[in-house]
Scaffold this motif. Structure first.
Motif, mmCIF file in Angstrom:
data_model
loop_
_atom_site.group_PDB
_atom_site.id
_atom_site.type_symbol
_atom_site.label_atom_id
_atom_site.label_comp_id
_atom_site.label_asym_id
_atom_site.label_seq_id
_atom_site.Cartn_x
_atom_site.Cartn_y
_atom_site.Cartn_z
ATOM 1 N N UNK A 159 0.831 -1.193 0.000
ATOM 2 C CA UNK A 159 0.000 0.000 0.000
ATOM 3 C C UNK A 159 0.870 1.249 0.000
ATOM 4 N N UNK A 160 0.242 2.388 -0.103
ATOM 5 C CA UNK A 160 0.960 3.642 -0.044
ATOM 6 C C UNK A 160 0.254 4.634 0.852
ATOM 7 N N UNK A 161 1.041 5.516 1.461
ATOM 8 C CA UNK A 161 0.414 6.623 2.162
ATOM 9 C C UNK A 161 -0.404 7.448 1.182
ATOM 10 N N UNK A 162 0.249 7.816 0.059
ATOM 11 C CA UNK A 162 -0.430 8.407 -1.104
ATOM 12 C C UNK A 162 -0.081 7.521 -2.284
ATOM 13 N N UNK A 163 -1.088 6.996 -2.965
ATOM 14 C CA UNK A 163 -0.864 6.047 -4.062
ATOM 15 C C UNK A 163 -1.655 6.528 -5.278
ATOM 16 N N UNK A 164 -0.925 6.987 -6.304
ATOM 17 C CA UNK A 164 -1.543 7.403 -7.565
ATOM 18 C C UNK A 164 -1.323 6.296 -8.579
ATOM 19 N N UNK A 165 -2.410 5.744 -9.078
ATOM 20 C CA UNK A 165 -2.357 4.509 -9.862
ATOM 21 C C UNK A 165 -3.085 4.720 -11.190
ATOM 22 N N UNK A 166 -2.476 4.282 -12.270
ATOM 23 C CA UNK A 166 -3.094 4.290 -13.600
ATOM 24 C C UNK A 166 -3.544 5.689 -14.039
ATOM 25 N N UNK A 167 -2.702 6.323 -14.788
ATOM 26 C CA UNK A 167 -3.151 7.470 -15.560
ATOM 27 C C UNK A 167 -3.116 8.811 -14.884
ATOM 28 N N UNK A 168 -2.322 8.960 -13.813
ATOM 29 C CA UNK A 168 -2.170 10.307 -13.272
ATOM 30 C C UNK A 168 -1.561 11.207 -14.340
ATOM 31 N N UNK A 169 -2.153 12.355 -14.530
ATOM 32 C CA UNK A 169 -1.686 13.270 -15.557
ATOM 33 C C UNK A 169 -1.900 14.697 -15.078
ATOM 34 N N UNK A 170 -0.844 15.498 -15.149
ATOM 35 C CA UNK A 170 -0.889 16.863 -14.648
ATOM 36 C C UNK A 170 -1.360 16.889 -13.194
ATOM 37 N N UNK A 171 -0.850 15.953 -12.389
ATOM 38 C CA UNK A 171 -1.183 15.885 -10.968
ATOM 39 C C UNK A 171 -0.048 16.493 -10.158
ATOM 40 N N UNK A 172 -0.399 17.027 -8.988
ATOM 41 C CA UNK A 172 0.616 17.608 -8.107
ATOM 42 C C UNK A 172 0.424 17.097 -6.687
ATOM 43 N N UNK A 173 1.530 16.674 -6.075
ATOM 44 C CA UNK A 173 1.563 16.218 -4.686
ATOM 45 C C UNK A 173 2.492 17.176 -3.954
ATOM 46 N N UNK A 174 1.957 18.019 -3.091
ATOM 47 C CA UNK A 174 2.764 19.098 -2.536
ATOM 48 C C UNK A 174 2.435 19.343 -1.064
ATOM 49 N N UNK A 175 3.476 19.550 -0.266
ATOM 50 C CA UNK A 175 3.305 19.983 1.116
ATOM 51 C C UNK A 175 2.691 18.960 2.038
ATOM 52 N N UNK A 176 2.784 17.669 1.715
ATOM 53 C CA UNK A 176 2.203 16.625 2.549
ATOM 54 C C UNK A 176 3.233 16.078 3.546
ATOM 55 N N UNK A 177 2.748 15.592 4.668
ATOM 56 C CA UNK A 177 3.563 14.903 5.663
ATOM 57 C C UNK A 177 3.056 13.469 5.760
ATOM 58 N N UNK A 178 3.921 12.493 5.384
ATOM 59 C CA UNK A 178 3.519 11.080 5.357
ATOM 60 C C UNK A 178 4.611 10.259 6.031
ATOM 61 N N UNK A 179 4.228 9.462 7.036
ATOM 62 C CA UNK A 179 5.213 8.659 7.751
ATOM 63 C C UNK A 179 4.518 7.477 8.444
ATOM 64 N N UNK A 180 5.333 6.587 9.007
ATOM 65 C CA UNK A 180 4.836 5.429 9.752
ATOM 66 C C UNK A 180 3.881 4.584 8.905
ATOM 67 N N UNK A 181 4.320 4.271 7.688
ATOM 68 C CA UNK A 181 3.564 3.389 6.799
ATOM 69 C C UNK A 181 4.341 2.083 6.628
ATOM 70 N N UNK A 182 3.632 0.979 6.513
ATOM 71 C CA UNK A 182 4.303 -0.304 6.333
ATOM 72 C C UNK A 182 4.992 -0.411 4.982
ATOM 73 N N UNK A 183 4.559 0.361 4.010
ATOM 74 C CA UNK A 183 5.188 0.331 2.686
ATOM 75 C C UNK A 183 5.540 1.760 2.283
ATOM 76 N N UNK A 184 5.317 2.125 1.032
ATOM 77 C CA UNK A 184 5.814 3.394 0.507
ATOM 78 C C UNK A 184 4.972 4.581 0.987
ATOM 79 N N UNK A 185 5.625 5.630 1.483
ATOM 80 C CA UNK A 185 4.868 6.855 1.798
ATOM 81 C C UNK A 185 4.203 7.442 0.557
ATOM 82 N N UNK A 186 4.907 7.348 -0.592
ATOM 83 C CA UNK A 186 4.343 7.782 -1.865
ATOM 84 C C UNK A 186 4.579 6.684 -2.882
#
Length: 260
Positions: free
Chosen positions: A200-227
């Motif tokens: 899993x992901x803290x933030x997981x963008x899957x299939x077809x993200x286009x012109x997306x922005x991930x900014x200013x987030x705080x992600x931690x203490x996840x068993x897998x990828x923060x992003x």
């Protein structure tokens, strides 16, 4: 039945047209003396009619919804859901103790994974999900396939996702989106995303993200990828975030274009 007998806090149900039978292991607790809850409401705020426009949900405390698992190739539901609407604002709510998904911006039965004949993206999505507290959801805090286009998800506090590790594999995340086109994910605080197996992901963008922005987030203490970015078209701009724990991001497929 044997697995339920071996693990306290577990349960199993069998359903036929007339009867539901539940076998539960209460451990050391006596169900005749303690509070026992059986959730029967699939969603709390979810329209029967798809495509409703300009709905504002502000300041509600929503708990104990029991919608089903929400993959991108099914009718996605959650405790709150837009049902392929347009221009919703979901803000200042507390969503907690949900079987699978807290807030759903996702697909309906007419917009399955294999159906590429979608309407123009100007006719759906464009939502704002802001300043909500989302915790203790079995699958994801915020989910959306298709219906999340041109949406802003910002200022949300999301924690303890899949905390009981009832499920494993894909679709688990703090924020899990498919086709987040022209979407902004900004200023969210995400922690405690668990997994039984898979990634899993803290933030997981899957299939077809286009012109997306991930900014200013705080992600931690996840068993897998923060992003986690998976088979996206790009560009995806990732800036001014704090990611702690596993790898900063994990790209699958050749169509991802990421700028830091």
């Amino acid at each position: 039945a044997d697995e339920v007998g071996a693990e306290a806090g577990s349960w199993h149900a069998t359903v036929d047209p007339s009867t539901t039978r539940i076998r539960a292991n209460f451990g050391a607790s006596n169900p005749n003396e303690e509070l026992v809850e059986v959730h029967v409401r699939e969603c709390v705020f979810f329209p029967e009619r798809k495509g409703l426009r300009h709905i504002i949900i502000d300041g509600f405390d929503i708990r104990h919804a029991s919608s089903n698992w929400a993959p991108p190739d099914a009718f996605q539901k959650g405790a709150i859901g837009t049902c392929f609407g347009y221009g919703w604002v979901i803000r200042n709510c507390t969503v907690s103790d949900v079987k699978n998904v807290g807030i759903c911006l996702g697909a309906t039965e007419d917009h399955h994974w294999d159906d590429r004949a979608l309407p123009d993206i100007s006719s759906f999505g464009h939502h704002v999900v802001r300043n909500n507290t989302i915790r203790r959801c079995g699958q994801a805090g915020i989910v959306g396939a298709y219906g999340c286009v041109r949406s802003v998800i910002e200022g949300n506090f999301i924690e303890d996702i899949a905390y009981r590790k009832q499920y494993g594999g894909a679709e688990i995340g703090g924020i899990k989106l498919h086709f987040p086109i022209d979407a902004v994910i900004r200023g969210n605080h995400i922690r405690g995303v668990r997994t039984k197996k898979g990634g899993p992901g803290g933030i997981w963008l899957d299939w077809g993200a286009q012109n997306a922005r991930v900014t200013g987030n705080l992600v931690y203490d996840c068993d897998a990828h923060p992003l986690k970015l998976e088979v996206n078209h790009g560009p995806v701009i990732v800036d001014n975030n704090v990611f702690a724990g596993s790898e900063v991001f994990h790209v699958l497929g050749a169509r991802a274009a990421v700028s830091f």
